[in-house]
Design an enzyme around this catalytic site. Structure first.
Site, short mmCIF file in Angstrom:
data_model
loop_
_atom_site.label_atom_id
_atom_site.label_comp_id
_atom_site.label_asym_id
_atom_site.label_seq_id
_atom_site.Cartn_x
_atom_site.Cartn_y
_atom_site.Cartn_z
N CYS A 125 0.85 -1.19 0.00
CA CYS A 125 0.00 0.00 0.00
C CYS A 125 0.89 1.25 0.00
CB CYS A 125 -0.97 -0.05 1.18
SG CYS A 125 -2.31 1.15 1.09
N ASP A 183 -7.98 -3.51 -7.85
CA ASP A 183 -7.62 -2.51 -6.83
C ASP A 183 -8.14 -1.14 -7.25
OD1 ASP A 183 -6.42 -0.73 -5.08
OD2 ASP A 183 -4.43 -1.64 -5.21
N HIS A 214 -7.23 -4.66 -3.58
CA HIS A 214 -6.25 -3.98 -2.76
C HIS A 214 -6.09 -4.73 -1.43
CE1 HIS A 214 -3.85 -0.52 -1.59
NE2 HIS A 214 -4.48 -0.51 -0.43
#
Length: 246
Positions: A125, A183, A214
């Protein structure tokens, strides 16, 4: 390998940064991996990821990426309150301060008798972005970036022209970038922009897009994909064995 864990408060240009160190218990010198977390800092899933890497013969450092903005030891919950605080921290800290954090960890690694001095970086991330960013440091020998956010959009604060994608022409170590096709944080157009820019800059990178959402590496929550996560761990471990060992 059996591993041990200890905590160091590393002095940075912007204050003390609590950093967990996971490393093999067996005496010897090992290459290091700086592992950058999500916005939530060192949660249980992040700890388990670091332990997995360390168990394959690496010294793994997990810094508190927002140490200036929280009391030492802060871990945010995977809920709306934690997400809002983490995102606020993300947009409050300039990339230049992350650069100085990375340099402080590089210097820490180089001073440890249990490290070879070879350093790789990895993250998920925003941590994927910070791993990408850390590859600008010439002491970093390889970067493994999992679904890095905000690279394509230039939404993290920094001096003009100092965003990570613009600076990618200064990256000279090999990189691996992994994105989930489902994502929502990195659109297909955003992925194309990153790929085209790295290609134009003749960066040394490999590129992987998987059918995942994600945070598919996070082993808590509905988005976790165990099968793909296992593939990524193997890929990362092989990559770091290749780039960090003689």
């Amino acid at each position: 390998m059996i591993i041990q864990h200890h905590v160091n408060d590393i002095k940075t240009a912007t204050g003390l940064m609590r950093t967990s160190v996971f490393r093999p218990s067996q005496e010897g010198k090992y290459p290091a991996i700086i592992f950058y977390s999500e916005i939530f800092q060192q949660t249980s899933p992040i700890t388990r990821s670091a332990q997995t890497l360390a168990g394959h013969g690496f010294v793994v450092l997990v810094p508190e990426i927002f140490h200036e903005l929280n009391p030492l030891g802060t871990v945010l919950a995977y809920d709306d309150v934690g997400k809002d605080k983490g995102n606020a921290d993300k947009f409050a800290k300039p990339l230049e301060d992350h650069d100085s954090d990375t340099q402080a960890m590089v210097e820490f690694v180089q001073q440890q008798t249990y490290c070879t001095g070879k350093i790789g970086v990895m993250g998920v991330c925003i941590g994927g972005h910070l791993a990408f960013r850390a590859a600008l440091n010439n002491q970093v020998s390889g970067a493994f970036c999992l679904y890095p956010t905000d690279v394509h959009s230039n939404t993290l604060p920094c001096d003009e022209g100092n965003d990570s994608l613009t600076r990618s022409s200064d990256i000279h170590c090999p990189m691996v970038l992994v994105f989930g096709k489902q994502d929502p944080h990195v659109s297909a157009e955003g992925r194309v922009l990153i790929h085209q820019t790295l290609s134009q800059n003749e960066c040394d990178f490999s590129w992987h897009e998987v059918n995942a959402q994600h945070a598919f590496m996070r082993d808590e929550g509905e988005r976790y994909d165990a099968a793909i996560a296992m593939q990524m761990y193997k890929m990362a471990i092989d990559f770091f064995h290749d780039t960090l060992r003689p």
